[in-house]
Scaffold this motif. Structure first.
Motif, PDB file in Angstrom:
ATOM      1  N   TYR A 289      41.519  50.217  43.306  1.00 23.50           N
ATOM      2  CA  TYR A 289      42.125  49.438  44.383  1.00 23.50           C
ATOM      3  C   TYR A 289      43.304  48.670  43.803  1.00 23.50           C
ATOM      4  CZ  TYR A 289      37.275  49.926  45.972  1.00 23.50           C
ATOM      5  OH  TYR A 289      36.040  50.403  46.297  1.00 23.50           O
ATOM      6  N   PHE A 290      44.407  48.665  44.549  1.00 21.51           N
ATOM      7  CA  PHE A 290      45.570  47.869  44.138  1.00 21.51           C
ATOM      8  C   PHE A 290      45.707  46.692  45.088  1.00 21.51           C
ATOM      9  CE2 PHE A 290      46.464  52.146  42.612  1.00 21.51           C
ATOM     10  CZ  PHE A 290      46.864  51.902  41.313  1.00 21.51           C
ATOM     11  N   PRO A 291      45.333  45.498  44.666  1.00 22.71           N
ATOM     12  CA  PRO A 291      45.488  44.348  45.557  1.00 22.71           C
ATOM     13  C   PRO A 291      46.956  43.952  45.665  1.00 22.71           C
ATOM     14  CG  PRO A 291      44.692  43.635  43.411  1.00 22.71           C
ATOM     15  CD  PRO A 291      44.759  45.129  43.360  1.00 22.71           C
ATOM     16  N   GLN A 292      47.353  43.434  46.821  1.00 23.48           N
ATOM     17  CA  GLN A 292      48.711  42.898  46.942  1.00 23.48           C
ATOM     18  C   GLN A 292      48.738  41.485  46.359  1.00 23.48           C
ATOM     19  OE1 GLN A 292      50.427  43.330  50.840  1.00 23.48           O
ATOM     20  NE2 GLN A 292      49.722  45.432  51.014  1.00 23.48           N
ATOM     21  N   ASP A 293      49.921  40.890  46.367  1.00 20.00           N
ATOM     22  CA  ASP A 293      50.056  39.546  45.796  1.00 20.00           C
ATOM     23  C   ASP A 293      49.149  38.554  46.507  1.00 20.00           C
ATOM     24  OD1 ASP A 293      51.885  40.478  44.061  1.00 20.00           O
ATOM     25  OD2 ASP A 293      53.623  39.483  44.947  1.00 20.00           O
ATOM     26  N   ALA A 294      48.584  37.641  45.739  1.00 19.79           N
ATOM     27  CA  ALA A 294      47.792  36.521  46.264  1.00 19.79           C
ATOM     28  C   ALA A 294      46.555  36.979  47.038  1.00 19.79           C
ATOM     29  CB  ALA A 294      48.662  35.621  47.134  1.00 19.79           C
ATOM     30  N   VAL A 295      45.978  38.094  46.624  1.00 18.56           N
ATOM     31  CA  VAL A 295      44.686  38.512  47.186  1.00 18.56           C
ATOM     32  C   VAL A 295      43.646  38.316  46.076  1.00 18.56           C
ATOM     33  CG1 VAL A 295      43.327  40.486  47.990  1.00 18.56           C
ATOM     34  CG2 VAL A 295      45.696  40.202  48.758  1.00 18.56           C
ATOM     35  N   ILE A 296      42.611  37.541  46.364  1.00 16.66           N
ATOM     36  CA  ILE A 296      41.571  37.341  45.335  1.00 16.66           C
ATOM     37  C   ILE A 296      40.571  38.491  45.439  1.00 16.66           C
ATOM     38  CG2 ILE A 296      39.807  35.796  44.418  1.00 16.66           C
ATOM     39  CD1 ILE A 296      41.106  33.485  45.870  1.00 16.66           C
ATOM     40  N   CYS A 297      40.296  39.143  44.306  1.00 14.52           N
ATOM     41  CA  CYS A 297      39.303  40.229  44.282  1.00 14.52           C
ATOM     42  C   CYS A 297      38.068  39.696  43.565  1.00 14.52           C
ATOM     43  CB  CYS A 297      39.806  41.438  43.511  1.00 14.52           C
ATOM     44  SG  CYS A 297      41.501  41.846  43.867  1.00 14.52           S
ATOM     45  N   GLU A 298      36.939  39.950  44.172  1.00 17.36           N
ATOM     46  CA  GLU A 298      35.673  39.475  43.597  1.00 17.36           C
ATOM     47  C   GLU A 298      34.765  40.698  43.461  1.00 17.36           C
ATOM     48  OE1 GLU A 298      32.502  36.098  45.148  1.00 17.36           O
ATOM     49  OE2 GLU A 298      33.082  37.698  46.506  1.00 17.36           O
ATOM     50  N   SER A 299      34.395  41.042  42.224  1.00 17.83           N
ATOM     51  CA  SER A 299      33.530  42.213  42.011  1.00 17.83           C
ATOM     52  C   SER A 299      32.104  41.732  41.788  1.00 17.83           C
ATOM     53  CB  SER A 299      33.966  42.996  40.783  1.00 17.83           C
ATOM     54  OG  SER A 299      35.341  43.211  40.821  1.00 17.83           O
ATOM     55  N   ILE A 300      31.193  42.271  42.580  1.00 17.65           N
ATOM     56  CA  ILE A 300      29.793  41.850  42.464  1.00 17.65           C
ATOM     57  C   ILE A 300      28.935  43.080  42.176  1.00 17.65           C
ATOM     58  CG2 ILE A 300      27.877  40.688  43.627  1.00 17.65           C
ATOM     59  CD1 ILE A 300      29.904  39.460  45.539  1.00 17.65           C
ATOM     60  N   VAL A 301      28.209  43.028  41.081  1.00 15.07           N
ATOM     61  CA  VAL A 301      27.304  44.130  40.743  1.00 15.07           C
ATOM     62  C   VAL A 301      25.874  43.649  40.989  1.00 15.07           C
ATOM     63  CG1 VAL A 301      26.474  45.606  38.874  1.00 15.07           C
ATOM     64  CG2 VAL A 301      28.903  45.041  39.029  1.00 15.07           C
ATOM     65  N   THR A 302      25.129  44.399  41.811  1.00  6.24           N
ATOM     66  CA  THR A 302      23.723  44.039  42.045  1.00  6.24           C
ATOM     67  C   THR A 302      22.845  45.161  41.498  1.00  6.24           C
ATOM     68  OG1 THR A 302      23.559  45.173  44.156  1.00  6.24           O
ATOM     69  CG2 THR A 302      24.396  42.901  44.208  1.00  6.24           C
ATOM     70  N   ASP A 303      21.521  45.035  41.701  1.00  4.15           N
ATOM     71  CA  ASP A 303      20.610  46.074  41.187  1.00  4.15           C
ATOM     72  C   ASP A 303      20.765  47.391  41.933  1.00  4.15           C
ATOM     73  OD1 ASP A 303      19.690  44.380  39.347  1.00  4.15           O
ATOM     74  OD2 ASP A 303      17.907  43.755  40.474  1.00  4.15           O
ATOM     75  N   ILE A 304      21.362  47.341  43.114  1.00  6.30           N
ATOM     76  CA  ILE A 304      21.480  48.594  43.869  1.00  6.30           C
ATOM     77  C   ILE A 304      22.922  49.008  44.168  1.00  6.30           C
ATOM     78  CG2 ILE A 304      19.204  48.595  45.030  1.00  6.30           C
ATOM     79  CD1 ILE A 304      20.722  47.218  47.411  1.00  6.30           C
ATOM     80  N   ASP A 305      23.860  48.149  43.900  1.00  5.43           N
ATOM     81  CA  ASP A 305      25.209  48.460  44.378  1.00  5.43           C
ATOM     82  C   ASP A 305      26.289  47.766  43.533  1.00  5.43           C
ATOM     83  OD1 ASP A 305      27.031  49.611  46.019  1.00  5.43           O
ATOM     84  OD2 ASP A 305      26.782  48.213  47.680  1.00  5.43           O
ATOM     85  N   VAL A 306      27.531  48.205  43.758  1.00  2.00           N
ATOM     86  CA  VAL A 306      28.672  47.443  43.246  1.00  2.00           C
ATOM     87  C   VAL A 306      29.614  47.240  44.435  1.00  2.00           C
ATOM     88  CG1 VAL A 306      29.681  49.590  42.354  1.00  2.00           C
ATOM     89  CG2 VAL A 306      30.645  47.429  41.677  1.00  2.00           C
TER      90      VAL A 306
END
Ligand code: F6R
Length: 603
Positions: free
Chosen positions: A205-222
């Motif tokens: 994924y290419f975020p545009q300017d001033a977009v906060i990306c939050e990656s969350i890894v759980t036991d079943i998913d990302v």
């Protein structure tokens, strides 16, 4: 410029981070560091110097961590020291940064007055301290990131990890940033370059300017969440499956990537011609048929600017269209005259050069169309332009650009021929094939250039000269030599020497004189002037000329026959070899020359 890698997932983050940093080390190699979340603590390991120094520490400590960030630095604020190496961290957060915080000086003073203590001289630490300050007020990471980001100015990308979770956060302004995930392995990645994620993240994924990306890894998913700075959900990002392959990441039988990349040129030239003349690229070029903009503004930096100078020549001589070529860092501040109906043409290998991107923005704001000649598909320039002409060079790892230059020029030439409506002219393909063959011959017969290199490599200074279409090649030849061999070299129009630089000439100065079949006699007179002042003469010119043989101290004879438009590229490859062998004799670090970085994402 600065490589960034982040990982969160069930595996050990150290492997993908170090592999990613190794792939990005060519972007900056002043220092390197890693921060790992281990037993709910943020542990930083960092070291001044090349990545190998960090790798040695990691090999001793053998850390294991599910979440981490890494960085390879090209210093902007603060010297090359371990303290200034990234990540910067404290008891709450760790941060890696690529770019410049322009108001860092003022903010740092304010924060110090409030009692905050800094451990480094970097601007990057200002972001960490702001983040921490806001977090202590609101206990909310996303809000604090947004607030810290709103407080700073300048172009930057940040990746952040925190003690409180295994999430990866990142955001940017006019700096490259890519987020990736692998749904099968439940892993999330962040990098300043998709190249670091090849083989790890099939989805990017290419975020545009001033977009906060939050990656969350759980036991079943990302899961990757995207937010605006007011924390509302954002859709300002582009998704792409990651189709890049790994074949460009090794040197093969070559001692350096630069040498490998020089040798790749014959086949890449033929492939590019086939792509644009016979295959998928033809449609893009056909859209230029009978295209008549009222003028062209070419902007670029460094080697790409030199490519622009050659392309300007094609636009003027083949198409009789007016074209200006500017260095991007000049163009953006000169209040350029931009009129509707003109085209901005931006040339860049990386597609991430800050000054070139700013020029594209400027053209857009003034309502003129933007075209790019670019290597990296999906780069910021690629995404921002109205029309892109990819050069399909593959990954260029050597910091000194070689194959990208040739393919930029060839793409410009094909654009020019498309506008002329002569793409089907059999002589076009023939000339390109001939170019590829001649460069191939040079590649397999480089002994004579090596011998010349061994005679001149210890000289004090080098003046490259050329006239007409070879003048940009004189500039490029000098740039290549100075950046990898660390000797003073400059490029001049041959006829200009007597207007000043001839004062430099003595027996310690080498004149690398490009002599083309055009303006032959006049160029000879220019060389005579240098010879009369005891300069060492190396002629790169048509082979078999007794006159050139007699005039020169060393003679690199080339076969210009049948290359009326493309001979500059052929000559340039000879100069690439000359620079390479001089640097090799001097024992410099050819693929990672000092003080340089591959992609200049600061202005
Ligand atoms: C020189 C070199 C640089 C780049 C310049 C622009 O060998 O590589 O001069 O040409 O920094 O970079 P790009 O083409 O990525 O915009």
């Amino acid at each position: 410029m600065c490589g960034i890698v982040g990982y969160s997932g069930p595996g050990n983050s150290v492997g993908p981070i170090i592999e990613g940093l190794s792939r990005l080390e060519y972007r900056g190699y002043d220092s390197a560091g890693i921060c790992l979340k281990i037993n709910d603590e943020l542990q930083i390991i960092k070291k001044e110097g090349k990545l190998d120094n960090l790798k040695a520490l990691i090999n001793e400590q053998k850390p294991f961590s599910h979440t981490g960030i890494g960085h390879t630095r090209w210093a902007t604020h603060g010297g090359v020291t371990t303290d200034n190496a990234h990540p910067h961290g404290n008891e709450l957060f760790a941060v890696v940064h690529n770019g410049i915080i322009e108001n860092a000086g003022t903010l740092k003073k304010e924060l110090q007055a409030e009692g905050f203590v800094f451990k480094s001289q970097t601007d990057s630490e200002v972001f960490l301290v702001l983040l921490t300050k806001f977090y202590k007020q609101n206990n909310n990471t996303l809000q604090s990131i947004a607030k810290a980001f709103n407080t700073i100015t300048g172009n930057s990308a940040f990746v952040i990890i925190e003690k409180a979770s295994d999430k990866l956060y990142c955001l940017k302004r006019s700096a490259p940033l890519v987020v990736g995930d692998n749904k099968e392995t439940r892993e999330a990645f962040v990098s300043s370059d998709p190249f670091a994620l090849i083989g790890f993240a099939p989805r990017i994924y290419f975020p545009q300017d001033a977009v906060i990306c939050e990656s969350i890894v759980t036991d079943i998913d990302v899961k990757i969440n995207f937010y605006e700075l007011d924390l509302s959900p954002s859709e300002r990002y582009k998704f792409q499956s990651n189709a890049m392959t790994m074949d460009s990441t090794t040197k093969g039988p070559y001692e350096h990537f630069m040498l490998k990349e020089i040798h790749e040129q014959p086949s890449l030239i033929e492939k590019l011609a086939a792509y644009y003349i016979k295959n998928q690229g033809r449609q893009i070029l056909d859209s230029l048929k009978s295209y008549r903009p009222t003028g062209w503004h070419l902007t670029a930096c460094g080697t790409a600017w030199h490519a622009g100078l050659v392309i300007k020549n094609y636009l003027e001589q083949i198409n009789r269209q007016s074209a200006s070529v500017d260095i991007a860092s000049e163009f953006r501040y000169k209040n350029p005259i931009l009129n509707k109906g003109e085209i901005g043409l931006f040339i860049s290998q990386s597609g991430e050069t800050a000054d070139t991107l700013a020029c594209q923005e400027l053209c857009k704001e003034n309502g003129i169309q933007s075209f790019s000649i670019v290597n990296v598909e999906g780069s910021t320039l690629f995404r921002n332009c109205d029309q892109n002409f990819l050069i399909h060079a593959g990954v260029e790892i050597g910091v000194a650009s070689t194959k990208a230059f040739s393919l930029q020029v060839l793409t410009g030439y094909l654009m020019s021929r498309a506008m002329e409506g002569t793409l089907d002219d059999p002589s076009l393909f023939k000339e390109i094939k001939l170019l590829s063959n001649r460069i191939g011959e040079l590649c397999s017969n480089v002994e004579s250039i090596k011998e010349v290199a061994s005679e001149i490599y210890n000289k004090k200074g080098f003046i490259f000269t050329g006239r007409g279409k070879y003048f940009p090649i004189a500039l490029e030849g000098a740039l290549k030599l100075k950046e990898i061999a660390y000797v003073h070299a400059e490029g001049y129009a041959a006829g200009e020497l007597k207007h000043g630089p001839i004062a430099l000439i003595d027996e310690q100065i080498v004149n690398i004189a490009i002599v083309g079949p055009e303006l032959f006699e006049k160029t000879i007179s220019n060389i005579e002037e240098v010879k009369a002042r005891k300069g060492v003469i190396v002629i790169v010119g048509p082979k078999g000329s007794s006159e050139l043989e007699h005039l020169s101290d060393y003679y690199i004879g080339l076969d210009f026959e049948g290359l009326p438009n493309l001979s500059p590229l052929y000559v340039n490859v000879a100069l690439q070899f000359l620079a390479y062998h001089i640097a090799s004799l001097k024992g410099t670090d050819i693929d990672k020359p000092r003080n340089l970085a591959k992609s200049v994402t600061v202005e």
